[in-house]
Write an enzyme that holds these catalytic residues in place. Structure first.
Site, PDB file in Angstrom:
ATOM      1  CG  ASP A 261      -1.872  -1.200   1.214  1.00 54.91           C
ATOM      2  OD1 ASP A 261      -2.191  -1.685   0.119  1.00 54.91           O
ATOM      3  OD2 ASP A 261      -2.250  -1.651   2.311  1.00 54.91           O
TER       4      ASP A 261
ATOM      5  CE  LYS B  70       2.306  -2.488  -4.373  1.00 54.92           C
ATOM      6  NZ  LYS B  70       2.103  -2.068  -2.976  1.00 54.92           N
TER       7      LYS B  70
ATOM      8  N   GLY C 213      -4.538  -4.237  -3.794  1.00 53.99           N
ATOM      9  CA  GLY C 213      -5.536  -3.212  -4.103  1.00 53.99           C
ATOM     10  C   GLY C 213      -4.751  -1.972  -4.473  1.00 53.99           C
ATOM     11  CG  HIS C 214      -1.982  -2.030  -7.023  1.00 54.42           C
ATOM     12  ND1 HIS C 214      -1.093  -2.605  -7.888  1.00 54.42           N
ATOM     13  CD2 HIS C 214      -1.712  -2.591  -5.811  1.00 54.42           C
ATOM     14  CE1 HIS C 214      -0.328  -3.462  -7.238  1.00 54.42           C
ATOM     15  NE2 HIS C 214      -0.689  -3.474  -5.977  1.00 54.42           N
TER      16      HIS C 214
ATOM     17  CD  GLN D 114       0.771  -8.913  -2.496  1.00 55.11           C
ATOM     18  OE1 GLN D 114       1.442  -9.575  -3.250  1.00 55.11           O
ATOM     19  NE2 GLN D 114      -0.482  -8.616  -2.757  1.00 55.11           N
TER      20      GLN D 114
HETATM   21  P1  GDP Z   1      -0.756   0.366  -3.520  1.00 57.64           P
HETATM   22  O1  GDP Z   1      -1.359  -0.916  -3.091  1.00 57.64           O
HETATM   23  O2  GDP Z   1       0.719   0.416  -3.292  1.00 57.64           O
HETATM   24  O3  GDP Z   1      -1.101   0.742  -4.931  1.00 57.64           O
HETATM   25  O4  GDP Z   1      -1.384   1.502  -2.578  1.00 57.64           O
HETATM   26  P2  GDP Z   1      -2.942   1.635  -2.145  1.00 57.64           P
HETATM   27  O5  GDP Z   1      -3.691   2.130  -3.304  1.00 57.64           O
HETATM   28  O6  GDP Z   1      -3.412   0.400  -1.478  1.00 57.64           O
HETATM   29  O7  GDP Z   1      -2.832   2.712  -1.003  1.00 57.64           O
HETATM   30  C1  GDP Z   1      -2.306   3.977  -1.239  1.00 57.64           C
HETATM   31  C2  GDP Z   1      -3.347   5.024  -0.830  1.00 57.64           C
HETATM   32  O8  GDP Z   1      -2.729   6.276  -0.714  1.00 57.64           O
HETATM   33  C3  GDP Z   1      -4.446   5.221  -1.858  1.00 57.64           C
HETATM   34  O9  GDP Z   1      -5.630   5.604  -1.185  1.00 57.64           O
HETATM   35  C4  GDP Z   1      -3.924   6.356  -2.719  1.00 57.64           C
HETATM   36  O10 GDP Z   1      -4.966   7.085  -3.346  1.00 57.64           O
HETATM   37  C5  GDP Z   1      -3.224   7.195  -1.691  1.00 57.64           C
HETATM   38  N1  GDP Z   1      -2.035   7.924  -2.145  1.00 57.64           N
HETATM   39  C6  GDP Z   1      -1.095   7.557  -3.053  1.00 57.64           C
HETATM   40  N2  GDP Z   1      -0.090   8.466  -3.080  1.00 57.64           N
HETATM   41  C7  GDP Z   1      -0.390   9.403  -2.168  1.00 57.64           C
HETATM   42  C8  GDP Z   1       0.279  10.592  -1.717  1.00 57.64           C
HETATM   43  O11 GDP Z   1       1.357  10.952  -2.142  1.00 57.64           O
HETATM   44  N3  GDP Z   1      -0.347  11.300  -0.747  1.00 57.64           N
HETATM   45  C9  GDP Z   1      -1.544  10.938  -0.221  1.00 57.64           C
HETATM   46  N4  GDP Z   1      -2.081  11.699   0.724  1.00 57.64           N
HETATM   47  N5  GDP Z   1      -2.192   9.825  -0.607  1.00 57.64           N
HETATM   48  C10 GDP Z   1      -1.625   9.080  -1.572  1.00 57.64           C
HETATM   49  P1  IMO Z   2      -0.865  -4.171  -2.237  1.00 62.68           P
HETATM   50  O1  IMO Z   2      -0.409  -4.724  -3.570  1.00 62.68           O
HETATM   51  C1  IMO Z   2      -0.945  -4.575   2.096  1.00 62.68           C
HETATM   52  C2  IMO Z   2      -1.063  -8.666   3.681  1.00 62.68           C
HETATM   53  C3  IMO Z   2      -2.338  -9.069   4.404  1.00 62.68           C
HETATM   54  C4  IMO Z   2      -1.747 -10.030   5.429  1.00 62.68           C
HETATM   55  C5  IMO Z   2      -0.655 -10.736   4.647  1.00 62.68           C
HETATM   56  C6  IMO Z   2      -1.070 -12.079   4.076  1.00 62.68           C
HETATM   57  O2  IMO Z   2      -2.161  -3.446  -2.303  1.00 62.68           O
HETATM   58  O3  IMO Z   2       0.234  -3.386  -1.610  1.00 62.68           O
HETATM   59  P2  IMO Z   2      -2.620 -12.722   2.039  1.00 62.68           P
HETATM   60  O4  IMO Z   2      -4.049 -12.424   1.753  1.00 62.68           O
HETATM   61  O5  IMO Z   2      -1.673 -12.216   1.014  1.00 62.68           O
HETATM   62  O6  IMO Z   2      -2.391 -14.186   2.333  1.00 62.68           O
HETATM   63  O7  IMO Z   2      -2.307 -11.949   3.416  1.00 62.68           O
HETATM   64  O8  IMO Z   2      -0.313  -9.860   3.585  1.00 62.68           O
HETATM   65  N1  IMO Z   2      -1.257  -8.149   2.318  1.00 62.68           N
HETATM   66  C7  IMO Z   2      -1.171  -6.856   1.978  1.00 62.68           C
HETATM   67  N2  IMO Z   2      -0.998  -5.755   2.749  1.00 62.68           N
HETATM   68  N3  IMO Z   2      -1.033  -4.465   0.756  1.00 62.68           N
HETATM   69  C8  IMO Z   2      -1.193  -5.543  -0.027  1.00 62.68           C
HETATM   70  O9  IMO Z   2      -1.156  -5.481  -1.371  1.00 62.68           O
HETATM   71  C9  IMO Z   2      -1.316  -6.816   0.586  1.00 62.68           C
HETATM   72  N4  IMO Z   2      -1.517  -8.069   0.129  1.00 62.68           N
HETATM   73  C10 IMO Z   2      -1.462  -8.870   1.192  1.00 62.68           C
HETATM   74  O10 IMO Z   2      -2.962  -7.963   4.998  1.00 62.68           O
HETATM   75  O11 IMO Z   2      -1.128  -9.298   6.460  1.00 62.68           O
HETATM   76 MG    MG Z   3      -2.886  -1.615  -1.803  1.00 63.10          MG
END
Ligand code: GDP
Ligand code: IMO
Ligand code: MG
Length: 429
Positions: free
Chosen positions: A13, A16, A40-41, A223
């Site tokens: 998270d 990416k 979840g991107h 991840q």
């Molecule tokens: P990912 O899994 O690495 O793609 O990241 P996620 O989408 O799960 O979580 C990142 C969260 O931070 C999302 O809600 C994005 O919209 C938000 N986000 C990404 N970059 C920034 C940033 O520079 N600042 C802030 N405030 N939010 C951001």
């Molecule tokens: P993105 O790509 C954050 C975590 C789960 C749990 C552990 C194992 O959005 O960054 P799983 O379902 O993979 O067997 O769970 O890994 N986890 C993540 N945490 N971002 C993710 O993906 C994750 N994918 C799995 O919360 O701790």
């Molecule tokens: Mg994510």
């Protein structure tokens, strides 16, 4: 640009999706190489706001071929829903392909994931319950179902029947729950197969061909490094490797094709699920970060655990990924902080540790050693020029670069695609 691998540097998270959506503007191919719909991107761009679980974050550009490659475990129901949602927002998915070698998440995988989490109870991993662990376990145990199997219903039926026979023994005899029906799963997956057939093909050749021609290719990780089954906080990890090295095996590219490895790091740390996190803040500062950055899981909606930047873990991540550079995200979240801490070492039984321990039995007992830096008061989310960032923000970045021994090339100052600062304007994207 050539071949760039983009990976999460922490516990996932990191942002990416946002960075890949930005960099894909110049790409020819974007391929997801690991994980499944546990990812979840989030992408926010002129098409709207999306939480992509399986479709690569480059899907929004007409010139990009998007590939869900062999290293990904695919839940067909989730993928079809995602494709539908993209269509409803006017996004073209005709350049999306699925590797015939990618494994499928089957109904028994999600069931086993939930049953095991419940059985483990207090020791639960806190998985996303998407069936990821059981699906990758089956892949390695040589009893998985691949996407390509859907292309021939008769062989699919035979392979499903053989796999399900054993799964039903475990379900009924070990967990003492009802068996699953072969007919139901077969019909359901044949139905998915009919819809997915146009997408399924051999995909490594597409990626290799683009790389050989020198066309820009992005390999999208899922991840983060600290969730890696080998180097992460085992057993509180995921079940496929999120490291840059896995991008080769997960796509069929050789290591010599990789030109750049970019790690995405948040300006602080978050973790969702169980397992040690030395810098976790269970106080009002942690709550403030969660509230400001809306730190709730994109896949499960769970509140993310928040804490100061852990440079011990960060340096380890730079090393095990072989990072060339870093995209630092969420720097705007620190707006208004008068001081910011960075964990530079751990204290364990009176000793100072500067390297990340292999065993969580040690990590769980580590106390962070902090260095405190001055923050900044102004809002940086509208800034697009590195030199215009307040001194506090630039000092913070410079200290992170020193501690991680890796340059920061991009800074994200908000969730929108446009909220980005190129540290050196000449940095090729
Ligand atoms: P990912 O899994 O690495 O793609 O990241 P996620 O989408 O799960 O979580 C990142 C969260 O931070 C999302 O809600 C994005 O919209 C938000 N986000 C990404 N970059 C920034 C940033 O520079 N600042 C802030 N405030 N939010 C951001
Ligand atoms: P993105 O790509 C954050 C975590 C789960 C749990 C552990 C194992 O959005 O960054 P799983 O379902 O993979 O067997 O769970 O890994 N986890 C993540 N945490 N971002 C993710 O993906 C994750 N994918 C799995 O919360 O701790
Ligand atoms: Mg994510």
């Amino acid at each position: 640009m050539a071949v760039i691998v983009i990976v999460g540097g922490q516990w996932g998270d990191e942002g990416k999706g946002k960075i890949i959506d930005l960099l894909a503007e110049k790409a020819k191919v974007v391929a997801r190489f690991s994980g499944g719909d546990n990812a979840g991107h989030t992408v926010i761009n002129p098409y709207g706001e999306f939480r992509l679980h399986l479709v690569p974050s480059g899907i929004f550009y007409p010139q990009v071929t998007c590939i869900i490659s062999n290293g990904v475990a695919i839940n067909p129901a989730v993928l079809l829903e995602e494709i539908d949602d993209l269509h409803n927002h006017g996004v073209d998915t005709s350049r999306l392909f699925i590797s015939d070698r990618a494994h499928l998440i089957m109904p028994y995988h999600t069931l086993f994931d939930a049953l095991e989490e419940e059985r483990r109870s207090k020791r639960a991993i806190g998985t996303t319950r998407r069936g990821i662990g059981p699906a990758f376990a089956d892949k390695v145990a040589r009893v998985g179902i691949r996407a390509g199997y859907l292309l021939d219903k008769d062989t699919f039926r035979g392979r499903l029947s053989a796999a399900l026979e054993f799964k039903n023994i475990i379900l009924t005899k070990v967990y003492q729950v009802s068996p699953l029906s072969l007919e139901e799963i077969y019909d359901q997956y044949c139905h998915y197969g009919e819809q997915l057939v146009p997408f399924i093909r051999e995909t490594s050749s597409i990626i290799r061909e683009a790389a050989t021609k020198g066309e820009p290719v992005l390999l999208e990780g899922a991840q983060g490094a600290l969730l890696d089954p080998d180097f992460g906080t085992y057993p509180y990890v995921t079940s496929s490797s999120p490291l840059a090295g896995a991008s080769c095996i997960g796509t069929g590219l050789g290591p010599r094709e990789i030109n750049r490895v970019m790690g995405i790091f948040k300006a602080y740390n978050t973790r969702v699920g169980a397992g040690p996190m030395p810098t976790e803040l269970k106080d009002e500062i942690g709550d403030l970060i969660r509230k400001k950055a809306r730190e709730y899981g994109a896949t499960t909606g769970r509140p993310r655990r928040c804490g100061w930047f852990d440079a011990v873990a960060g340096r380890f991540s730079v090393e095990i990924n072989g990072l060339s550079d870093i995209a630092l995200t969420h720097l705007d979240v620190y707006d208004g902080f008068s001081s910011i801490k960075i964990c530079t070492a751990y204290k364990f039984k009176g000793e100072v540790l500067t390297s990340f321990p292999s065993d969580i039995a040690i990590l769980e007992k580590c106390q962070p050693v902090y260095e405190e830096l001055a923050g900044w008061q102004e809002s940086i989310s509208g800034i697009r020029n590195f030199k215009k960032l307040p001194a506090g923000a630039r000092n913070y970045m410079s200290r992170l670069e020193d501690l991680l021994s890796c340059p920061i090339s991009l800074v994200s100052v908000g969730p929108d695609r446009r909220q980005i600062i190129l540290v050196t304007p000449s940095t090729p994207l």
